[in-house]
Design an enzyme around this catalytic site. Sequence first.
Site, PDB file in Angstrom:
ATOM      1  N   GLY A  52      -1.673  -2.368   7.142  1.00  0.00           N
ATOM      2  CA  GLY A  52      -1.827  -1.034   6.568  1.00  0.00           C
ATOM      3  C   GLY A  52      -0.776  -0.099   7.131  1.00  0.00           C
ATOM      4  N   GLN A  68       3.368   7.711   9.216  1.00  0.00           N
ATOM      5  CA  GLN A  68       3.951   6.834  10.240  1.00  0.00           C
ATOM      6  C   GLN A  68       5.449   6.626  10.055  1.00  0.00           C
ATOM      7  OE1 GLN A  68       0.625   3.822   9.487  1.00  0.00           O
ATOM      8  NE2 GLN A  68       1.173   3.410  11.609  1.00  0.00           N
ATOM      9  N   CYS A 113      -2.440  -0.571  15.669  1.00  0.00           N
ATOM     10  CA  CYS A 113      -1.699   0.361  14.821  1.00  0.00           C
ATOM     11  C   CYS A 113      -0.212   0.132  15.058  1.00  0.00           C
ATOM     12  CB  CYS A 113      -2.079   1.797  15.188  1.00  0.00           C
ATOM     13  SG  CYS A 113      -1.231   3.049  14.208  1.00  0.00           S
ATOM     14  N   LEU A 114       0.559   0.118  13.993  1.00  0.00           N
ATOM     15  CA  LEU A 114       2.012  -0.045  14.139  1.00  0.00           C
ATOM     16  C   LEU A 114       2.625   1.109  14.924  1.00  0.00           C
ATOM     17  CD1 LEU A 114       2.872  -1.450  10.612  1.00  0.00           C
ATOM     18  CD2 LEU A 114       3.089  -2.630  12.800  1.00  0.00           C
ATOM     19  N   HIS A 143      -8.843   4.137   8.773  1.00  0.00           N
ATOM     20  CA  HIS A 143      -7.765   4.248   9.772  1.00  0.00           C
ATOM     21  C   HIS A 143      -6.523   4.908   9.150  1.00  0.00           C
ATOM     22  CE1 HIS A 143      -5.215   2.314  13.092  1.00  0.00           C
ATOM     23  NE2 HIS A 143      -4.311   2.698  12.203  1.00  0.00           N
ATOM     24  N   GLU A 144      -6.175   4.485   7.931  1.00  0.00           N
ATOM     25  CA  GLU A 144      -4.964   5.020   7.280  1.00  0.00           C
ATOM     26  C   GLU A 144      -5.176   6.457   6.806  1.00  0.00           C
ATOM     27  OE1 GLU A 144      -2.467   3.351   7.895  1.00  0.00           O
ATOM     28  OE2 GLU A 144      -3.406   1.425   8.324  1.00  0.00           O
ATOM     29  N   HIS A 192      -4.533   8.821   9.541  1.00  0.00           N
ATOM     30  CA  HIS A 192      -3.107   9.130   9.754  1.00  0.00           C
ATOM     31  C   HIS A 192      -2.676  10.339   8.922  1.00  0.00           C
ATOM     32  CE1 HIS A 192      -1.539   6.022  12.376  1.00  0.00           C
ATOM     33  NE2 HIS A 192      -2.039   5.040  11.641  1.00  0.00           N
TER      34      HIS A 192
HETATM   35  C1  QAP Z   1      -4.624  -0.691  10.822  1.00  0.00           C
HETATM   36  O1  QAP Z   1      -2.774  -1.892  11.634  1.00  0.00           O
HETATM   37  C2  QAP Z   1      -5.794  -1.573  11.183  1.00  0.00           C
HETATM   38  O2  QAP Z   1       0.064  -3.415  18.003  1.00  0.00           O
HETATM   39  C3  QAP Z   1      -3.370  -1.442  10.446  1.00  0.00           C
HETATM   40  O3  QAP Z   1       2.288  -4.899  18.161  1.00  0.00           O
HETATM   41  C4  QAP Z   1      -5.736  -2.435  12.278  1.00  0.00           C
HETATM   42  O4  QAP Z   1      -1.272  -3.173  10.615  1.00  0.00           O
HETATM   43  C5  QAP Z   1      -6.928  -1.529  10.451  1.00  0.00           C
HETATM   44  C6  QAP Z   1       0.470  -4.217  14.462  1.00  0.00           C
HETATM   45  C7  QAP Z   1      -6.819  -3.231  12.590  1.00  0.00           C
HETATM   46  C8  QAP Z   1      -8.000  -2.343  10.776  1.00  0.00           C
HETATM   47  C9  QAP Z   1      -7.967  -3.195  11.836  1.00  0.00           C
HETATM   48  C10 QAP Z   1      -0.043  -3.686  15.637  1.00  0.00           C
HETATM   49  C11 QAP Z   1       1.613  -4.992  14.545  1.00  0.00           C
HETATM   50  C12 QAP Z   1      -0.151  -3.942  13.155  1.00  0.00           C
HETATM   51  C13 QAP Z   1       0.568  -3.924  16.851  1.00  0.00           C
HETATM   52  C14 QAP Z   1      -1.719  -2.753  11.647  1.00  0.00           C
HETATM   53  C15 QAP Z   1       1.725  -4.706  16.924  1.00  0.00           C
HETATM   54  C16 QAP Z   1       2.236  -5.244  15.764  1.00  0.00           C
HETATM   55  C17 QAP Z   1      -1.179  -3.081  12.966  1.00  0.00           C
HETATM   56 CO    CO Z   2      -2.225   3.065  12.204  1.00  0.00          CO
END
Ligand code: QAP
Ligand code: CO
Length: 170
Positions: free
Chosen positions: A46, A51, A92-93, A134-135, A138
């Site tokens: 996501g 971001q 989270c990215l 979550h999004e 943001h």
């Molecule tokens: C949000 O998160 C989310 O730490 C999206 O080193 C996450 O795409 C919603 C990511 C979990 C529900 C459950 C995170 C990639 C990606 C990192 C992501 C990383 C590399 C996170």
């Molecule tokens: Co995020």
Amino acid sequence: MAILNILEFPDPRLRTIAKPVTVVDDRIRQLVDDMFETMYAAPGIGLAATQVNVHERVIVIDLSEDHSEPLVFINPELEVLTDELDEMQEGCLSVPGFYETVTRPDRVRVKALGRDGEPFEMVCEGLLAVCIQHECDHLNGKLFVDYLSNLKRDRIRKKLEKLHRAQANA
Ligand code: QAP
Ligand code: CO
């Protein structure tokens, strides 16, 4: 298409409240396509426009393993459908390398516009419900670390600040 730079916590620009999209035109579709490319490259499930330092209400999500289920939410509106809460490990990215448990409503309805500007609504449960909440956070300048204790959030902030200093000096 282009891979966009992702802002990282504690960058203050992540606190910006995004503005509604007034017309879903080719500029917005270009943003959506670039956001998918950026998210798939990361890889992530996501990404909100906030971001990538674009402060308009645009979200992309794809929970599939093979990029086969792209979802676009423009001007999303959430309605919580249940009192039941669900705990999930979130990442989270914009907070790379950190994962913590967050509690959120388990079922939400989202109303939004799609990539062509057509309105749609969707009831979300499980991972999709977590991800859309979550999004949407943001777009309102909120991060998952805001749900943690001050101590945990400060530890994450200090580690990322240290990393960013090291990257600036590399
Ligand atoms: C949000 O998160 C989310 O730490 C999206 O080193 C996450 O795409 C919603 C990511 C979990 C529900 C459950 C995170 C990639 C990606 C990192 C992501 C990383 C590399 C996170
Ligand atoms: Co995020």
